[in-house]
Design an enzyme around this catalytic site. Structure first.
Site, PDB file in Angstrom:
ATOM      1  N   SER A 118       0.824  -1.214   0.000  1.00 16.64           N
ATOM      2  CA  SER A 118       0.000   0.000   0.000  1.00 16.64           C
ATOM      3  C   SER A 118       0.858   1.264   0.000  1.00 16.64           C
ATOM      4  O   SER A 118       1.927   1.312   0.616  1.00 16.64           O
ATOM      5  CB  SER A 118      -0.906   0.000   1.235  1.00 16.64           C
ATOM      6  OG  SER A 118      -1.544   1.248   1.406  1.00 16.64           O
ATOM      7  N   GLU A 152       0.168   3.622   1.725  1.00 14.84           N
ATOM      8  CA  GLU A 152       0.173   4.072   3.114  1.00 14.84           C
ATOM      9  C   GLU A 152       1.510   3.799   3.789  1.00 14.84           C
ATOM     10  O   GLU A 152       1.800   4.371   4.844  1.00 14.84           O
ATOM     11  CB  GLU A 152      -0.951   3.392   3.899  1.00 14.84           C
ATOM     12  CG  GLU A 152      -2.340   3.893   3.554  1.00 14.84           C
ATOM     13  CD  GLU A 152      -2.549   5.351   3.945  1.00 14.84           C
ATOM     14  OE1 GLU A 152      -2.031   5.768   5.004  1.00 14.84           O
ATOM     15  OE2 GLU A 152      -3.222   6.073   3.189  1.00 14.84           O
ATOM     16  N   TYR A 185      -2.044   0.644  10.108  1.00 14.18           N
ATOM     17  CA  TYR A 185      -2.265   0.003   8.806  1.00 14.18           C
ATOM     18  C   TYR A 185      -0.998   0.076   7.957  1.00 14.18           C
ATOM     19  O   TYR A 185      -0.528  -0.919   7.413  1.00 14.18           O
ATOM     20  CB  TYR A 185      -3.435   0.684   8.095  1.00 14.18           C
ATOM     21  CG  TYR A 185      -3.743   0.121   6.720  1.00 14.18           C
ATOM     22  CD1 TYR A 185      -4.684  -0.897   6.575  1.00 14.18           C
ATOM     23  CD2 TYR A 185      -3.117   0.617   5.584  1.00 14.18           C
ATOM     24  CE1 TYR A 185      -4.975  -1.418   5.317  1.00 14.18           C
ATOM     25  CE2 TYR A 185      -3.392   0.103   4.328  1.00 14.18           C
ATOM     26  CZ  TYR A 185      -4.315  -0.908   4.197  1.00 14.18           C
ATOM     27  OH  TYR A 185      -4.602  -1.420   2.960  1.00 14.18           O
TER      28      TYR A 185
END
Length: 319
Positions: free
Chosen positions: A118, A120, A142
């Site tokens: 990701s 992120e 996350y």
């Protein structure tokens, strides 16, 4: 055609990937968390259960079904839920990936593995756009869990020679996107306002920007990664930023409406998002895999709005 394992098969990416592989004649095993119902069953897909903690049980499943490919798309995520239940996030998004790779080595080292990483992981990025060499600075549980998994993938590739890849996926949307995500909220609201069922849409920061792509394009990148002769990690992104306001403007205009008449900013929905621009540089995927996105931002927005309008009309016709 070979057999493919897919975790997260009930989600947006898993659904598109399964349909793509089935069309080509692959056998698909949807790997579900033990005790979890698959929800809408996909025609042609077989299902198996695993509790995501037992390496030996997964090894046995791999020896039974003998897949040639394994796509790990399962993740604890709910749009704004990057901080919800960090223990569960760390377990499912991080540690379980190490267990999968251990099971692959124990069962059959020729299985090709693809991890859905990701953007992120970049968190508050040191530079923009981000490439595979940009330092990671996750800001949420996350992102941290995804970075753990990403690191383990690279370690297994270098130390054990595993064919293990990470796809560093930026935001990607489609009509199958979950209703907790802002893009789906907007598309569904347009349909309901158009039908006279709602009279406003409350959103957080309309100036928030994302690198939004089309999910089937990103699934195609996963396939290309496992079809290549060498395993590696790739950023998968459009390289373009668009704001929530832009999404609203295009979505409402597609239905003949002016978003300014219907959209209200709601302070309670504003996410703390004070960070640099998170936008991807997919040059490596373009040069090595021949991948590039085929669906632009405007087309993506229109596809989602049309799907929401059609879905609402279908519900009305059945009631």
């Amino acid at each position: 055609m070979g057999t493919a394992f897919i975790t997260g098969i009930t989600g947006q990416d898993g659904s598109y990937l399964a349909a793509n592989l089935l069309e080509e004649g692959h056998r698909i095993i949807g790997l579900l968390r033990e005790g979890r119902a698959p929800g809408a069953m996909l025609d042609g897909v077989e299902y198996a259960e695993w509790d995501f903690t037992d390496v030996g049980a997964l090894t046995a499943l791999l020896q039974k079904f003998r897949p040639s490919e394994f796509y790990n798309l399962a993740a604890f995520s709910s749009g704004a839920g990057m901080y919800d239940d960090p223990v569960a996030i760390g377990e499912l998004n991080g540690i379980s990936v190490a267990r999968v790779l251990r099971a692959i080595l124990d069962a059959n080292t020729s299985i090709r593995f693809c991890q859905a990483s990701s953007s992120e992981m970049f968190g508050d990025p040191v530079s923009s756009p981000q490439s595979e060499s940009t330092p990671f600075r996750p800001c949420s549980p996350y992102g941290a869990a995804k970075l753990f998994a990403h690191t383990v993938v690279g370690a297994y590739r270098r130390r054990h020679g595993a064919f293990a890849c990470s796809a560093i996926l930026y935001n990607h949307e489609s009509p199958l996107r979950g209703r907790a995500f802002v893009t789906r909220k907007i598309a569904d609201a347009v349909a309901r306002i158009r039908a006279g069922l709602d009279d406003e849409l409350k959103l957080g920061n309309l100036e928030a920007q994302r690198d939004w792509g089309y999910a089937p394009d990103y699934v195609r990148a996963l396939r290309l990664m496992l079809a290549h002769s060498n395993a590696d990690d790739y950023v998968v992104a459009t390289g373009q930023l668009h704001s929530v306001r832009e999404f609203c403007e295009l979505a409402f205009a597609h239905a003949g409406l002016d978003y300014r008449d219907w959209v209200r900013e709601n302070a309670a929905d504003v996410r703390l998002d004070r960070r640099g621009q998170v936008v991807g540089d997919a040059t490596k995927a373009q040069q090595i895999l021949g991948w590039c996105p085929s669906t632009d931002f405007g087309t993506l927005v229109r596809l989602m709005v049309d799907a929401s309008i059609a879905s609402l009309a279908n519900k009305d016709s059945m009631s």
